[in-house]
Design a protein around this motif. Sequence first.
Motif, PDB file in Angstrom:
ATOM      1  N   LEU A   1      21.894 -28.938 -29.353  1.00  0.00           N
ATOM      2  CA  LEU A   1      20.497 -28.652 -29.655  1.00  0.00           C
ATOM      3  C   LEU A   1      19.682 -28.798 -28.379  1.00  0.00           C
ATOM      4  N   ILE A   2      18.966 -27.739 -27.991  1.00  0.00           N
ATOM      5  CA  ILE A   2      18.102 -27.761 -26.811  1.00  0.00           C
ATOM      6  C   ILE A   2      16.657 -27.837 -27.298  1.00  0.00           C
ATOM      7  N   LEU A   3      15.967 -28.905 -26.933  1.00  0.00           N
ATOM      8  CA  LEU A   3      14.583 -29.118 -27.342  1.00  0.00           C
ATOM      9  C   LEU A   3      13.652 -28.837 -26.179  1.00  0.00           C
ATOM     10  N   THR A   4      12.575 -28.116 -26.462  1.00  0.00           N
ATOM     11  CA  THR A   4      11.645 -27.733 -25.407  1.00  0.00           C
ATOM     12  C   THR A   4      10.249 -27.586 -25.974  1.00  0.00           C
ATOM     13  N   GLY A   5       9.305 -27.178 -25.130  1.00  0.00           N
ATOM     14  CA  GLY A   5       7.944 -26.892 -25.556  1.00  0.00           C
ATOM     15  C   GLY A   5       7.376 -25.798 -24.670  1.00  0.00           C
ATOM     16  N   LYS A   6       6.486 -24.986 -25.205  1.00  0.00           N
ATOM     17  CA  LYS A   6       5.936 -23.854 -24.460  1.00  0.00           C
ATOM     18  C   LYS A   6       4.629 -24.221 -23.755  1.00  0.00           C
ATOM     19  N   PHE A   7       4.634 -25.380 -23.096  1.00  0.00           N
ATOM     20  CA  PHE A   7       3.524 -25.744 -22.218  1.00  0.00           C
ATOM     21  C   PHE A   7       3.803 -25.110 -20.862  1.00  0.00           C
TER      22      PHE A   7
END
Length: 361
Positions: A4-10
Amino acid sequence: MNILILTGKFGMGHWVASQSLRQQLLHSFPDAEVEVVDFPAYAMPNLSEAMYKCFNLVVSHGSHLFNTYYKLTAMGHPDAVPPFEGVFLDKLVELLHKRQPNAVIATHPLCAQLVSRLKRKAGLDLPLITCVTDVSSHPEWINQNTDCYMVASQEIRRSLIEKGVDPALVCVTGIPVREEFRSLSHREPGEKRELLIMGGGLGLLPKTEDFYDALNSIPDTHTTIITGRNRKLLERLQGRWENIQVEGYTNRVWEYMSRADLIVSKPGGITLFETIFAQVPIFTWPPTLQQERGNASWLVQEGIGWVADRQDCAGEIREILMDRQRLTGAAARMRRIKERLELESLDRLMAEIARTEEVAV
């Protein structure tokens, strides 16, 4: 195996790095399941769009506010308490229960902080790999329950070690880029030089027509300008100069890089390493965000590019573009950086992932 790759579009860099990691992992391990999740959007579906719009507004028009925050937090300690911790941790438990991953890779510091805190509170034996997406050792990336750090350079590795990170946990991989950038075949230098100018996803480019008039007049040079999602800028510039081709958003940037002698762009971490793997020298706009200043300092130190004195820098672009010796030297140094990166590091990461087969939430 389930990753699982967790990220954010900041900023889109974290998302692009996540997709590049997914591509690399699936290429090396075709039987694995690899999913990328925009965690703020998952946890706060009704608020995330507004959060991202506010972030884009701040970095576009209030960089001094962002830089003040960045400098203040740079003086802080690792294992920072993330905002909205209670809500986010509840949603993280829910997500992990649904996906049952064998390991988590975080490409945004918020995600790394949350997984680390959950590991401590719940006693999870879940490998956490943190992929640092700038040439940075900012404390927000450092968390006690991290099993491996993927970093851009030996300098960042040394900086993390000085801040107390176990040397065995830090792996110099560069910032992940798509396979297409790693395997580019370049055209032979021709009669016309090729200049590529990119404004990022927001299309942040000079506004004065004099800048584009000056580019158009560079002898024996064809210029391609990519305006990202800035439709107004695309419509304003398209078709106005005989030696300038203007394009909107593309997800095939590598095709334009394969033809370029010089790239002009913001010094974002992803873009910087795309140019390194493409081996095309980079000339950057004057950086406004603090982490971009770090990226720009590093590229100058490594001799792989240059930083403009001002935004309206057509004269500087012309000078560099017409100096074949400078371009050749920078490209050669890029090739050496590419060669010394730990390209086999995915094997080490997968060994860490494989050490646990169960996830208990």
